[in-house]
Design a protein around this motif. Structure first.
Motif, PDB file in Angstrom:
ATOM      1  N   LYS A  36     -10.579 -40.329  40.939  1.00  0.00           N
ATOM      2  CA  LYS A  36     -10.540 -38.248  40.325  1.00  0.00           C
ATOM      3  C   LYS A  36     -11.466 -37.804  40.903  1.00  0.00           C
ATOM      4  O   LYS A  36     -11.433 -36.979  41.292  1.00  0.00           O
ATOM      5  CB  LYS A  36     -10.182 -38.254  39.083  1.00  0.00           C
ATOM      6  CG  LYS A  36     -10.923 -37.213  38.322  1.00  0.00           C
ATOM      7  CD  LYS A  36      -9.377 -36.192  38.644  1.00  0.00           C
ATOM      8  CE  LYS A  36      -9.187 -35.017  37.941  1.00  0.00           C
ATOM      9  NZ  LYS A  36     -10.513 -34.049  37.560  1.00  0.00           N
ATOM     10  N   ILE A  64     -10.512 -36.717  44.742  1.00  0.00           N
ATOM     11  CA  ILE A  64      -9.631 -35.064  44.412  1.00  0.00           C
ATOM     12  C   ILE A  64     -10.433 -33.931  44.314  1.00  0.00           C
ATOM     13  O   ILE A  64     -10.178 -33.258  44.542  1.00  0.00           O
ATOM     14  CB  ILE A  64      -9.021 -35.982  43.689  1.00  0.00           C
ATOM     15  CG1 ILE A  64      -7.845 -36.675  43.842  1.00  0.00           C
ATOM     16  CG2 ILE A  64      -7.801 -34.533  43.093  1.00  0.00           C
ATOM     17  CD1 ILE A  64      -6.488 -37.104  42.867  1.00  0.00           C
ATOM     18  N   ASP A  65     -11.818 -33.948  43.237  1.00  0.00           N
ATOM     19  CA  ASP A  65     -12.386 -32.610  42.617  1.00  0.00           C
ATOM     20  C   ASP A  65     -13.242 -31.942  43.476  1.00  0.00           C
ATOM     21  O   ASP A  65     -12.521 -31.121  44.140  1.00  0.00           O
ATOM     22  CB  ASP A  65     -13.393 -33.084  41.724  1.00  0.00           C
ATOM     23  CG  ASP A  65     -12.303 -33.319  40.248  1.00  0.00           C
ATOM     24  OD1 ASP A  65     -10.870 -32.641  39.446  1.00  0.00           O
ATOM     25  OD2 ASP A  65     -13.264 -34.800  39.273  1.00  0.00           O
ATOM     26  N   ALA A  99     -10.142 -31.303  46.291  1.00  0.00           N
ATOM     27  CA  ALA A  99      -9.008 -29.921  46.383  1.00  0.00           C
ATOM     28  C   ALA A  99      -9.967 -28.735  45.836  1.00  0.00           C
ATOM     29  O   ALA A  99     -10.862 -28.075  45.270  1.00  0.00           O
ATOM     30  CB  ALA A  99      -8.650 -30.510  44.570  1.00  0.00           C
ATOM     31  N   TYR A 139       0.725 -38.529  38.857  1.00  0.00           N
ATOM     32  CA  TYR A 139      -0.798 -37.321  39.162  1.00  0.00           C
ATOM     33  C   TYR A 139      -1.072 -37.241  40.513  1.00  0.00           C
ATOM     34  O   TYR A 139      -0.816 -36.147  40.949  1.00  0.00           O
ATOM     35  CB  TYR A 139      -1.965 -37.667  38.442  1.00  0.00           C
ATOM     36  CG  TYR A 139      -3.121 -37.310  38.711  1.00  0.00           C
ATOM     37  CD1 TYR A 139      -3.564 -35.754  38.610  1.00  0.00           C
ATOM     38  CD2 TYR A 139      -3.965 -37.380  39.369  1.00  0.00           C
ATOM     39  CE1 TYR A 139      -4.871 -34.840  38.482  1.00  0.00           C
ATOM     40  CE2 TYR A 139      -4.999 -36.997  39.538  1.00  0.00           C
ATOM     41  CZ  TYR A 139      -5.671 -35.755  39.028  1.00  0.00           C
ATOM     42  OH  TYR A 139      -6.510 -35.052  39.813  1.00  0.00           O
ATOM     43  N   MET A 163      -1.060 -34.142  43.467  1.00  0.00           N
ATOM     44  CA  MET A 163      -2.001 -33.533  43.792  1.00  0.00           C
ATOM     45  C   MET A 163      -1.503 -33.593  45.243  1.00  0.00           C
ATOM     46  O   MET A 163      -2.777 -32.384  45.851  1.00  0.00           O
ATOM     47  CB  MET A 163      -3.641 -34.325  42.838  1.00  0.00           C
ATOM     48  CG  MET A 163      -3.859 -33.808  41.649  1.00  0.00           C
ATOM     49  SD  MET A 163      -3.796 -32.106  41.090  1.00  0.00           S
ATOM     50  CE  MET A 163      -4.927 -31.784  42.898  1.00  0.00           C
TER      51      MET A 163
END
Length: 193
Positions: free
Chosen positions: A102, A105-106, A109, A152, A156
């Motif tokens: 996660k 991803i943060d 993105a 998810y 994403m």
């Protein structure tokens, strides 16, 4: 034609990790000319106020400190841009992805860099890439209503433009470990290089 794979592992386990075994087999199957390795077992930093502030300053107006704050994010995005195929090891922890994944991803993105907003809604900017998710779980069935990890990641990755996504799953290992892993290995053998 040169082929580059970004190989991401997110399992906290260095040994005994099914997802690590599967990603290694997928990468071997792809026979890429170049493999970029990213192991998330050493956690990435979480977003904080300084990162968010720097991210929303136009690139040409950022201070040296703001550029340094975004340097890791820029590097992770460069790895994604360079890759033709992204292979991600996804152990399912409590029905979803590990926190380390996660955090990745943060950091990747980013509006205006990997996606943009248009009159018709968001548009991913990393088009034309393939992703292969090597999913491993103890009890969660891949693709089921309680598999929040795969759904998810599909969302994403699609959000940033990667819509060609395949899943290789060694799921429900607590029920049939040997059969589950063999099913995943059979799927890997069928992957197009």
């Amino acid at each position: 034609m040169a082929h580059t794979v970004l190989h991401i592992d997110s399992s906290a386990r260095q040994s005994g990790s099914t997802s690590r075994v599967l990603t290694a087999q997928v990468v071997e199957r792809l026979n890429a000319e170049t493999v970029i390795r990213r192991d998330l077992s050493t956690p990435l930093p979480l977003l904080d106020e300084a990162w968010i502030g720097a991210n929303f300053i136009p690139a040409d107006q950022r201070s040296d400190e703001q550029k340094a704050t975004l340097a890791l994010s820029d590097s992770l995005i460069d790895e994604l841009k360079e890759a033709d195929t992204v292979v991600i090891g996804v152990p399912i922890y409590n029905f979803t992805i590990p926190t380390t994944l996660k955090a990745w991803i943060d950091l990747v993105a980013r509006v205006g860099v990997t996606f943009q907003y248009t009159e018709t809604g968001p548009e991913g900017l990393l088009k034309g890439k393939r992703a292969i998710l090597a999913v491993a779980s103890g009890g969660t069935e891949a693709g089921s209503d309680i598999d929040y990890a795969s759904r998810y990641l599909r969302h994403m990755l699609g959000f940033i433009g990667i819509t060609d996504i395949e899943i290789v799953a060694a799921d429900q290992q607590a029920i049939d470990a040997e059969g589950s892993v063999q099913k995943a290995k059979d799927a890997i053998a069928q992957l197009a290089a």
